[in-house]
Design an enzyme around this catalytic site. Structure first.
Site, PDB file in Angstrom:
ATOM      1  N   VAL A   1      -7.996 -11.195  13.019  1.00 31.03           N
ATOM      2  CA  VAL A   1      -7.838  -9.890  12.372  1.00 31.03           C
ATOM      3  C   VAL A   1      -7.422  -8.823  13.381  1.00 31.03           C
ATOM      4  O   VAL A   1      -6.892  -7.784  13.016  1.00 31.03           O
ATOM      5  CB  VAL A   1      -9.142  -9.482  11.654  1.00 31.03           C
ATOM      6  CG1 VAL A   1      -8.932  -8.235  10.809  1.00 31.03           C
ATOM      7  CG2 VAL A   1      -9.637 -10.618  10.752  1.00 31.03           C
ATOM      8  N   ALA A   2      -7.635  -9.088  14.662  1.00 31.47           N
ATOM      9  CA  ALA A   2      -7.280  -8.125  15.712  1.00 31.47           C
ATOM     10  C   ALA A   2      -5.807  -8.165  16.072  1.00 31.47           C
ATOM     11  O   ALA A   2      -5.386  -7.514  17.028  1.00 31.47           O
ATOM     12  CB  ALA A   2      -8.126  -8.404  16.959  1.00 31.47           C
TER      13      ALA A   2
ATOM     14  N   GLU B   1      -6.441   5.113  13.421  1.00 32.62           N
ATOM     15  CA  GLU B   1      -7.367   4.205  14.103  1.00 32.62           C
ATOM     16  C   GLU B   1      -8.042   4.810  15.322  1.00 32.62           C
ATOM     17  O   GLU B   1      -8.982   4.218  15.852  1.00 32.62           O
ATOM     18  CB  GLU B   1      -6.674   2.892  14.476  1.00 32.62           C
ATOM     19  CG  GLU B   1      -5.717   2.957  15.643  1.00 32.62           C
ATOM     20  CD  GLU B   1      -4.314   3.420  15.274  1.00 32.62           C
ATOM     21  OE1 GLU B   1      -3.451   3.436  16.164  1.00 32.62           O
ATOM     22  OE2 GLU B   1      -4.092   3.767  14.080  1.00 32.62           O
TER      23      GLU B   1
ATOM     24  N   LYS C   1       1.466   2.319   7.541  1.00 30.45           N
ATOM     25  CA  LYS C   1       1.765   1.557   8.754  1.00 30.45           C
ATOM     26  C   LYS C   1       2.677   2.347   9.694  1.00 30.45           C
ATOM     27  O   LYS C   1       3.306   3.334   9.314  1.00 30.45           O
ATOM     28  CB  LYS C   1       2.431   0.224   8.392  1.00 30.45           C
ATOM     29  CG  LYS C   1       1.521  -0.716   7.616  1.00 30.45           C
ATOM     30  CD  LYS C   1       0.230  -1.022   8.354  1.00 30.45           C
ATOM     31  CE  LYS C   1       0.441  -1.848   9.599  1.00 30.45           C
ATOM     32  NZ  LYS C   1      -0.835  -2.132  10.318  1.00 30.45           N
TER      33      LYS C   1
ATOM     34  N   ARG D   1       0.016 -15.034  17.552  1.00 30.56           N
ATOM     35  CA  ARG D   1       1.248 -14.248  17.477  1.00 30.56           C
ATOM     36  C   ARG D   1       1.345 -13.738  16.045  1.00 30.56           C
ATOM     37  O   ARG D   1       0.945 -14.417  15.088  1.00 30.56           O
ATOM     38  CB  ARG D   1       2.479 -15.067  17.851  1.00 30.56           C
ATOM     39  CG  ARG D   1       2.687 -16.339  17.064  1.00 30.56           C
ATOM     40  CD  ARG D   1       3.951 -17.060  17.531  1.00 30.56           C
ATOM     41  NE  ARG D   1       4.096 -18.404  17.002  1.00 30.56           N
ATOM     42  CZ  ARG D   1       4.546 -18.693  15.778  1.00 30.56           C
ATOM     43  NH1 ARG D   1       4.915 -17.732  14.968  1.00 30.56           N
ATOM     44  NH2 ARG D   1       4.644 -19.957  15.377  1.00 30.56           N
TER      45      ARG D   1
ATOM     46  N   ASP E   1      -3.194  -6.732  14.938  1.00 27.02           N
ATOM     47  CA  ASP E   1      -2.463  -5.474  15.021  1.00 27.02           C
ATOM     48  C   ASP E   1      -2.835  -4.665  16.263  1.00 27.02           C
ATOM     49  O   ASP E   1      -2.231  -3.625  16.549  1.00 27.02           O
ATOM     50  CB  ASP E   1      -2.622  -4.629  13.749  1.00 27.02           C
ATOM     51  CG  ASP E   1      -4.066  -4.320  13.410  1.00 27.02           C
ATOM     52  OD1 ASP E   1      -4.957  -4.668  14.209  1.00 27.02           O
ATOM     53  OD2 ASP E   1      -4.309  -3.725  12.343  1.00 27.02           O
TER      54      ASP E   1
ATOM     55  N   LEU F   1     -12.568  -5.391  18.518  1.00 21.65           N
ATOM     56  CA  LEU F   1     -11.789  -4.151  18.542  1.00 21.65           C
ATOM     57  C   LEU F   1     -12.242  -3.266  19.686  1.00 21.65           C
ATOM     58  O   LEU F   1     -13.435  -3.107  19.929  1.00 21.65           O
ATOM     59  CB  LEU F   1     -11.974  -3.387  17.220  1.00 21.65           C
ATOM     60  CG  LEU F   1     -11.415  -1.962  17.184  1.00 21.65           C
ATOM     61  CD1 LEU F   1      -9.894  -1.997  17.133  1.00 21.65           C
ATOM     62  CD2 LEU F   1     -11.974  -1.178  16.010  1.00 21.65           C
TER      63      LEU F   1
ATOM     64  N   VAL G   1      -1.656 -12.259  10.084  1.00 20.99           N
ATOM     65  CA  VAL G   1      -0.852 -11.254   9.391  1.00 20.99           C
ATOM     66  C   VAL G   1      -1.253  -9.861   9.887  1.00 20.99           C
ATOM     67  O   VAL G   1      -2.437  -9.511   9.903  1.00 20.99           O
ATOM     68  CB  VAL G   1      -1.037 -11.364   7.865  1.00 20.99           C
ATOM     69  CG1 VAL G   1      -0.300 -10.236   7.146  1.00 20.99           C
ATOM     70  CG2 VAL G   1      -0.530 -12.723   7.374  1.00 20.99           C
TER      71      VAL G   1
ATOM     72  N   ASP H   1     -21.648 -11.275  19.238  1.00 17.77           N
ATOM     73  CA  ASP H   1     -21.277  -9.949  19.710  1.00 17.77           C
ATOM     74  C   ASP H   1     -22.062  -9.656  20.984  1.00 17.77           C
ATOM     75  O   ASP H   1     -23.133 -10.238  21.208  1.00 17.77           O
ATOM     76  CB  ASP H   1     -21.583  -8.884  18.649  1.00 17.77           C
ATOM     77  CG  ASP H   1     -20.801  -7.595  18.870  1.00 17.77           C
ATOM     78  OD1 ASP H   1     -19.796  -7.376  18.157  1.00 17.77           O
ATOM     79  OD2 ASP H   1     -21.179  -6.797  19.751  1.00 17.77           O
TER      80      ASP H   1
ATOM     81  N   SER I   1     -10.876  -2.118   7.743  1.00 18.94           N
ATOM     82  CA  SER I   1     -11.601  -3.168   8.455  1.00 18.94           C
ATOM     83  C   SER I   1     -12.490  -3.941   7.487  1.00 18.94           C
ATOM     84  O   SER I   1     -12.590  -5.170   7.557  1.00 18.94           O
ATOM     85  CB  SER I   1     -12.462  -2.552   9.572  1.00 18.94           C
ATOM     86  OG  SER I   1     -11.655  -1.967  10.558  1.00 18.94           O
TER      87      SER I   1
ATOM     88  N   HIS J   1      -1.362   2.076  16.197  1.00 23.91           N
ATOM     89  CA  HIS J   1      -1.622   0.935  17.083  1.00 23.91           C
ATOM     90  C   HIS J   1      -0.584   0.877  18.209  1.00 23.91           C
ATOM     91  O   HIS J   1       0.059  -0.145  18.449  1.00 23.91           O
ATOM     92  CB  HIS J   1      -1.617  -0.379  16.285  1.00 23.91           C
ATOM     93  CG  HIS J   1      -2.641  -0.427  15.194  1.00 23.91           C
ATOM     94  ND1 HIS J   1      -3.995  -0.504  15.453  1.00 23.91           N
ATOM     95  CD2 HIS J   1      -2.518  -0.408  13.840  1.00 23.91           C
ATOM     96  CE1 HIS J   1      -4.664  -0.526  14.304  1.00 23.91           C
ATOM     97  NE2 HIS J   1      -3.798  -0.464  13.320  1.00 23.91           N
TER      98      HIS J   1
ATOM     99  N   ARG K   1       0.819  -1.206   0.000  1.00 24.10           N
ATOM    100  CA  ARG K   1       0.000   0.000   0.000  1.00 24.10           C
ATOM    101  C   ARG K   1       0.857   1.261   0.000  1.00 24.10           C
ATOM    102  O   ARG K   1       2.014   1.243   0.408  1.00 24.10           O
ATOM    103  CB  ARG K   1      -0.928   0.017   1.224  1.00 24.10           C
ATOM    104  CG  ARG K   1      -2.058  -0.959   1.165  1.00 24.10           C
ATOM    105  CD  ARG K   1      -2.849  -0.990   2.476  1.00 24.10           C
ATOM    106  NE  ARG K   1      -2.091  -1.583   3.571  1.00 24.10           N
ATOM    107  CZ  ARG K   1      -2.549  -1.729   4.813  1.00 24.10           C
ATOM    108  NH1 ARG K   1      -3.766  -1.282   5.122  1.00 24.10           N
ATOM    109  NH2 ARG K   1      -1.810  -2.296   5.746  1.00 24.10           N
TER     110      ARG K   1
ATOM    111  N   TYR L   1      -1.472   4.806  10.503  1.00 21.70           N
ATOM    112  CA  TYR L   1      -1.903   3.821  11.503  1.00 21.70           C
ATOM    113  C   TYR L   1      -0.743   3.624  12.470  1.00 21.70           C
ATOM    114  O   TYR L   1       0.402   3.428  12.054  1.00 21.70           O
ATOM    115  CB  TYR L   1      -2.244   2.477  10.843  1.00 21.70           C
ATOM    116  CG  TYR L   1      -3.543   2.460  10.080  1.00 21.70           C
ATOM    117  CD1 TYR L   1      -4.762   2.635  10.726  1.00 21.70           C
ATOM    118  CD2 TYR L   1      -3.554   2.270   8.701  1.00 21.70           C
ATOM    119  CE1 TYR L   1      -5.959   2.625  10.026  1.00 21.70           C
ATOM    120  CE2 TYR L   1      -4.746   2.256   7.987  1.00 21.70           C
ATOM    121  CZ  TYR L   1      -5.947   2.434   8.647  1.00 21.70           C
ATOM    122  OH  TYR L   1      -7.129   2.439   7.953  1.00 21.70           O
TER     123      TYR L   1
ATOM    124  N   SER M   1     -22.697 -12.829  22.669  1.00 22.64           N
ATOM    125  CA  SER M   1     -21.367 -13.343  22.970  1.00 22.64           C
ATOM    126  C   SER M   1     -21.138 -13.467  24.471  1.00 22.64           C
ATOM    127  O   SER M   1     -21.311 -12.520  25.231  1.00 22.64           O
ATOM    128  CB  SER M   1     -20.307 -12.422  22.368  1.00 22.64           C
ATOM    129  OG  SER M   1     -19.013 -12.941  22.594  1.00 22.64           O
TER     130      SER M   1
END
Length: 375
Positions: free
Chosen positions: A271-272, A122, A79, A283, A274, A244, A302, A202, A138, A100, A20, A98, A224
């Site tokens: 997906v969380a 974010e 990033k 990990r 990061d 998130l 990833v 959720d 997202s 994080h 990107r 971003y 959830s």
């Protein structure tokens, strides 16, 4: 810091297989129209299939090195800065990307030490609680999560050998999505489109009601809680973690014992990751080595998933970030933050201070308000 910004730098991303770029040629034209010069590092857009010539045609100047791009008044990235970029940080720099920081404390420390003013995509947040600069990535990450999960369920990739949509007379894959925000909704939507059996969980019942209205008959919604997650995971083929908390580390909602209970060859996509990951066994991985196995379960984690489709992601990102970048550039950070609560919430560091309450809380450090830090 109150004055407007006259130069923008666009460095090439250096995170592993991150294709990107933070600005499209159309974005360059918007800055140029306002008399703001844009300096793009050579080949910065190559991964996103955007040539240097396209940037030049839009009015940008191509510069040969990362140092040239980083030397501008404001740098826009995708990033968080890597360790090899920490040397470019400085007190008179505004960085918009971003970050994080809750998951990357070393980056927070580098920003504080350098006294860089850093705004995180974010944590830019609207009055309704939505995160407009996180939303496009997202959405893409959610769609990719299902796509990646389907791929790694294939036997040659180490999975159970299950087809998402099954076959006539054969049940489809069972997909469990934990979290019904932008990531979770998009993951569930794609999985349902692939004819999988989808369960989405959720704590927000209003959000579940909305999803039921949109996905009539194609997705099961569940409130959830630990018991509900334990029951559905025992029979899941694919688990997608999509939890998130803005600015904070993601809570662990799937324990190691829950992972241990899953079927051998099933797949987890967190997906969380990061934001630290919402699954105990997560990990971070990279696009070069995206998966590993724990307790017989394939894990895909990833940290820059949308980087797999950089052309789509770059245009989606610029569509969302450009209006905010223009506000910061034309007003300066201090005035932009004073006029926009969303931008104020996006300011994470300034003058050596952590200026985001959730980030300060996660890093166990002092919080200084943006208006005080930007004086």
């Amino acid at each position: 810091m109150a004055s407007s910004i006259k130069t923008i730098g666009v460095p090439k991303e250096i995170k592993t297989l991150e294709g990107r770029v933070s600005l499209t040629p159309d974005g360059v034209r918007e800055f140029e129209r306002l008399g703001i010069e844009v300096f793009v590092e050579k080949s910065a857009g190559e991964g996103a299939s955007i040539s240097d010539a396209e940037y030049v045609a839009a009015g940008a100047t191509i510069v040969p090195t990362a140092a040239d791009a980083w030397s501008q008044q404001m740098v826009v990235k995708v990033k968080e800065p890597k360790a090899e970029e920490f040397g470019f940080l400085r007190p008179d720099l505004t960085l918009f990307t971003y970050l994080h920081l809750s998951a990357y404390p070393a980056v927070a420390a580098a920003l504080q030490k350098s006294k860089t003013t850093a705004i995180a995509y974010e944590t830019v947040q609207l009055a309704d609680g939505s995160l407009p600069l996180l939303a496009p990535m997202s959405e893409i990450a959610g769609r990719l999560a299902t796509q990646a999960g389907a791929h790694f369920l294939e036997r040659p990739q180490g999975g159970r050998g299950v087809l998402m949509g099954g076959a006539p007379g054969v049940r489809p894959a069972k997909v469990v999505v934990v979290g019904a925000g932008n990531v979770g909704y998009n993951a569930a939507w794609i999985a349902a489109g692939m004819q999988a059996e989808v369960i989405i969980l959720d704590k927000n019942l209003d959000r579940l009601r909305y999803i039921e209205q949109i996905c009539i008959g194609r997705t099961t919604t569940l409130a959830s809680n630990r018991g509900a997650i334990e029951r559905v995971l025992a029979d899941a083929d694919l688990l997608i973690g999509a939890v998130l908390v803005a600015g904070a580390r993601a809570p662990i909602v799937v324990s190691e014992d829950m992972v241990r209970s899953m079927k051998r060859g099933s797949v987890i996509v967190d997906v969380a990751v990061d934001q630290g990951g919402c699954i105990a066994t997560t990990r971070e991985t990279t696009h070069t080595k995206p998966v590993y196995e724990t307790h017989g379960v394939i894990h895909y984690a990833v940290g820059n998933m949308p980087g797999a489709v950089p052309n789509t992601s770059t245009y989606a990102l610029t569509n969302a970030t450009l209006p905010y970048q223009l506000q910061v550039a034309t007003r300066g950070v201090r005035d932009a933050a004073a006029h926009s609560e969303a931008i104020r919430l996006g300011v994470n560091t300034a003058n050596g201070h952590i200026t985001s309450e959730p980030v300060a809380r996660e890093l166990s450090t002092d919080f200084v308000s943006p208006e005080d830090a930007l004086r």
